[in-house]
Each structure stands twice: as structure tokens, then as C-alpha cells.
Design a protein around this motif. Structure first.
Motif, PDB file in Angstrom:
ATOM      1  N   SER A 119       0.830  -1.207   0.000  1.00 39.52           N
ATOM      2  CA  SER A 119       0.000   0.000   0.000  1.00 39.52           C
ATOM      3  C   SER A 119       0.859   1.250   0.000  1.00 39.52           C
ATOM      4  O   SER A 119       0.485   2.266  -0.590  1.00 39.52           O
ATOM      5  N   ARG A 122       1.822   1.759  -3.532  1.00 37.58           N
ATOM      6  CA  ARG A 122       0.696   2.252  -4.323  1.00 37.58           C
ATOM      7  C   ARG A 122       0.481   3.749  -4.089  1.00 37.58           C
ATOM      8  O   ARG A 122       0.221   4.503  -5.034  1.00 37.58           O
ATOM      9  N   GLN A 125       3.195   5.598  -5.945  1.00 33.49           N
ATOM     10  CA  GLN A 125       2.954   5.580  -7.387  1.00 33.49           C
ATOM     11  C   GLN A 125       1.842   6.565  -7.770  1.00 33.49           C
ATOM     12  O   GLN A 125       1.975   7.308  -8.760  1.00 33.49           O
ATOM     13  N   ASP A 126       0.758   6.573  -7.003  1.00 31.78           N
ATOM     14  CA  ASP A 126      -0.322   7.511  -7.300  1.00 31.78           C
ATOM     15  C   ASP A 126       0.136   8.953  -7.150  1.00 31.78           C
ATOM     16  O   ASP A 126      -0.215   9.821  -7.966  1.00 31.78           O
TER      17      ASP A 126
END
Length: 487
Positions: A119, A122, A125-126
Motif C-alpha cells: 500500500s 501504491r 505511485q499515485d
């Protein structure tokens, strides 16, 4: 940054930073454990409650032989306030940002499972993707990135329309929900930093007023400049974002409903009771923190205005100039060859004290005499009279709060206070109406624009109309234990 520069910086932080001083303080585990337990359910605690709780713990520690100090609970609390670990405002205690940092450090030592998860990757990356879109000056590049995101969302929609629902694995659910708690738990730190910045702003302005010698106009210009810098700081921008969220009833209601939905899913089993309770009342705590920042800001502005209008700055400036002259004279003594016992020839016009003891003090008696003729002593009654009992029809606010909660929980949509009063008519007049509004404010109800008209009745059955603010209530705003409300 070189080794010597880092060494000097860490030495300074080791000596000055309140969080580091808390971690290396005597009985640091006891202090941290007490503060963490005291503020487990509320971010603000009455000073009297904290004193009673600390008295109980100190007595228990002394019985166990774990504590030798004879200091009482108020003394310890005052020490912690002066050390920058707790803060007092309106006889209520709260944690400082330094205390939050120390507690977070200790908790993370025991929660290493969330240190490096998918997480985290993630989220990075976002964030990188969003920043690349925002920084790109090329319209074609931005279009390509947004089209890729659009295609990804379309694929998910196509799968859902085809009946394909991809569910997260148990480990992914645990990672994500724990990540949400970790991110949410540091939100109050942004409010603490804004509060610390406001206090530093007040202190720096007072110092500059004393040192500069400028007029009130210069002080006001400096205040406006500092306010702008505070709004542009990281903590100021974070607080502005929180405030915009809390002022928007749609966004705040959406976030509250989403948190409620997450907590009823099976993934919530990966949270302990404290974590689940914190997420459940997150919006209510953010409202309380926001109100606290506004109170601190308003109090600081009032005190600063009193400081300017009272002329205390000019008096302190005069004292500062006098101290400067004395320091320059003292430095010159070394080269002037003046003996330490040199007779200056100065004399102070001072008298002698005539009072030898407090018992010798005599107050002047008033010249007028109090005439007591016609006054008869009356024995105090041990039972209340009927006239007194008629005035004691007090409204039970906790019962009203429970009734409002039951009505709101029975509705599928949020209700206004006027809607609640239609289902639960008022029969005790304005006192009961005020109690309903107090409950709405205590639970953090969203205040919409406009006002509403309600019809109420008093105890004699007389009916009249009243205009009230348009508060919107939802079931999740009410805590499970109504005793937590500050009514």
C-alpha cells in the motif's frame, strides 16, 4: 551536509527539542503511558480529571515501590506543561506536537508490520503520477497520462458490468486499512503545528515590538505579514484544507459515510478496538481540533491587542534600553580600575518598615453603621417549599440527546433539527429547544445556510414559533456513549 554539521544539529535537538527531552526524561515510560491512556478517547481533558487520574496512578506506583518522588499530581502536570509536552487552555489539557511525535515514535517501534507494504508503494505511485501530470508543461504528455488513467478506469467498469468483481486478499485488506489508520492518526499533528506556529507568531511579534520601537501601524503591518507567512506554511495549508473539508457538508458527509462503510466490512477485523474507535469518530475529532485552533488564534489576537493598547511594549523597551546602558557601564568597569568597594555617594530615598508582624495591621472601620433594627432571625428550612420545587423543572439534556439519536438512527437520510422536532415535539419551551441545539452543536452537526422555523410549546401548553439555525444531523455523528458529548 557534513558530519560536523549533522553532529551539531543533533546535539542541539538532543538538548532543546521537547520530543527528545520527553524520550530521555526520568520515568519517560510512565509519562508516555499516562498521557497515552489519558487521551485515548479525547484529545482534550479537563485539568481536574487529569489531576485525579494522575493522583491515583502515583499512589499505585509508590505502593509498588516504582516511584520515589513526593511531587503531587498538579506539580507534575505543571512541569509537563512547562516542558512543552502538554498545553493548557481554559482549564483543559491537550497534547502538544512534540508529545505526538514522541508517542508516534514509541508506537511505531511496536508496529513494524506496516513499515514496508504494497500500500505504501501504491500511494507513492499515485502521488508520482498525479505530480507528473501537474508538472508537465506539454499538453500532449498530460493528455496521454490522463487517457491511460481513463482506459484503466474503463477496464474496471467493463469488468464490473460483466459481473467480474476483483476482491482484495486478506493481506491486502490488512495493509490498506492499517495504512488508512496510520495516515489518519497523524492528522491531528497538523493542527498541533498550526497551534505552535500561532504561539510562536505571538512571541516573535512581542519581541519585535520591544526591539524595533515602531508605532502601532508598523505592528499591524508586521502582523499581517506574519499571518500571510503562517497561511503559506505547510501546517497552515494543511489546516486550510481541513477547514475547507469540514465546512463543506457534502464532502464531510461523504467521508464520514465512507469511513462508516469501511468499519462494517470484514477488513475492519484487522484493527484493534482503539484504532476502530479512532476512525469512527475521526470527523468529530477534526471538528474539535479545528475549533481549538480558532480559539487559540482568537485568544492570541485579543492578548496581542491588549499588549499593544496597554503600552506594555514601550515600557519593556525602556527597561531594555536601561539594561543595555547598565551592561555597557559594567563592561567599562574592567578598564576603569574602579575598586569593588568604591563609595558611589548615591543614596536611595527609602523609608523604614513600621509593621513588625501581620497582627499589628489594623483595618479602618467604616464610619457608617449598619442598622439592624427590625431584622428578625429566621431558622433555615430543612425541606424545600412548593414554590421552590415549581422552579426546578430542569430539562434533562442527556435524555434529549438519546431521544434525538433514536430518531436520527430510525431515518434513512440525515435530518435537520426541525425535522427531529416534528417527530419529537417540544413541551418544555425554550429551555428544551436550547438543549436540542446544544446537542446538535456537541455532535458536530453541519450548519447549512438559512434558518428554519419550528413550533414549540411551554409547560403551560402555550404555543409559539421560533427561528433556529439549519443544523443537519446524521446517525454516525452520535457516539455510542453519550457521556462523551461535551454538553
Amino acid at each position: 551536509m557534513s558530519f560536523h554539521e549533522l553532529n551539531a544539529r543533533f546535539r542541539r535537538l538532543h538538548k532543546e527539542h521537547p520530543a527528545w527531552r520527553l524520550l530521555r526524561a526520568d520515568h519517560a515510560p510512565v509519562i508516555l503511558a499516562f498521557i497515552a491512556d489519558l487521551f485515548e478517547d479525547d484529545n482534550e481533558v479537563a485539568f481536574g480529571r487529569a489531576r485525579a487520574a494522575l493522583d491515583m496512578e502515583l499512589e499505585r506506583l509508590r505502593e509498588q515501590g516504582s516511584l520515589d518522588s513526593k511531587e503531587n499530581a498538579p506539580g507534575y502536570l505543571r512541569q509537563w506543561i512547562q516542558s512543552g509536552w502538554l498545553r493548557e487552555l481554559d482549564d483543559r489539557l491537550s497534547k502538544t506536537d512534540a508529545c505526538e511525535v514522541a508517542l508516534r515514535f514509541c508506537r511505531q517501534l511496536d508496529q513494524r508490520e506496516s513499515g514496508a507494504t504494497a500500500s505504501h508503494l501504491r500511494i507513492v505511485q499515485d502521488a508520482v503520477r498525479d505530480l507528473s501530470v501537474a508538472l508537465s508543461p506539454d499538453p500532449g504528455e498530460r493528455t496521454a497520462i490522463l487517457e491511460a488513467r481513463k482506459a484503466e478506469i474503463q477496464r474496471e467498469l467493463d469488468d464490473l458490468q460483466a459481473g467480474i468483481v476483483r476482491e482484495l486478499s486478506d493481506s491486502e485488506q490488512r495493509e490498506r486499512i492499517v495504512e488508512i489508520y496510520q495516515l489518519a492518526s497523524v492528522l491531528t499533528g497538523d493542527f498541533r503545528r498550526v497551534e505552535d506556529d500561532i504561539r510562536r507568531l505571538d512571541q516573535s511579534l512581542r519581541i519585535e515590538m520591544i526591539e524595533s520601537g515602531g508605532g502601532r501601524g508598523a505592528v499591524i503591518l508586521k502582523l499581517l505579514e506574519q499571518e500571510r507567512l503562517l497561511a503559506d506554511s505547510d501546517a497552515g495549508r494543511a489546516f486550510d484544507g481541513f477547514f475547507q473539508l469540514l465546512c463543506d457538508p457534502n464532502r464531510s458527509t461523504e467521508l464520514r459515510e465512507q469511513l462508516k462503510t469501511i468499519l462494517i466490512r470484514p477488513a475492519a477485523k484487522h484493527l484493534n478496538d482503539t484504532q476502530a474507535r479512532f476512525l469512527g469518530k475521526l470527523m468529530r475529532e477534526l471538528n474539535k481540533e479545528s475549533d481549538r485552533v480558532f480559539r487559540v488564534r482568537r485568544r492570541t489576537e485579543e492578548k496581542l491587542r491588549q499588549f499593544v493598547e496597554s503600552g506594555a511594549a514601550s515600557e519593556m523597551r525602556a527597561v531594555d534600553r536601561l539594561l543595555g546602558r547598565l551592561e555597557r557601564l559594567a563592561v567599562g568597569f574592567k578598564d576603569a580600575a574602579i575598586p569593588l568597594r568604591h563609595d558611589t555617594g548615591l543614596a536611595l530615598a527609602s523609608g523604614t518598615v513600621k509593621i513588625s508582624s501581620p497582627a499589628s495591621l489594623r483595618l479602618k472601620m467604616p464610619e457608617e453603621q449598619l442598622h439592624t433594627r427590625g431584622i428578625e432571625a429566621e431558622q433555615n428550612a430543612s425541606t424545600p417549599s412548593a414554590a421552590m420545587l415549581e422552579q426546578l423543572h430542569a430539562v434533562q439534556v442527556m435524555q434529549i440527546a438519546e431521544g434525538m439519536r433514536n430518531i436520527v438512527r430510525g431515518s434513512r437520510i440525515p435530518l435537520s433539527v426541525a425535522d427531529v422536532l416534528e417527530r419529537r415535539p417540544i413541551e418544555a419551551g425554550l429551555e428544551e429547544l436550547v438543549a436540542c441545539l446544544r446537542v446538535a452543536r456537541a455532535v458536530g452537526a453541519a450548519e447549512l445556510s438559512g434558518r428554519q422555523t419550528v413550533s414549540i410549546a411551554d409547560r403551560q401548553g402555550r404555543r409559539f414559533k421560533a427561528e433556529i439555525p439549519h443544523y443537519l444531523l446524521s446517525a454516525e455523528q452520535f457516539p455510542e456513549r453519550l457521556e462523551e458529548l461535551q454538553l
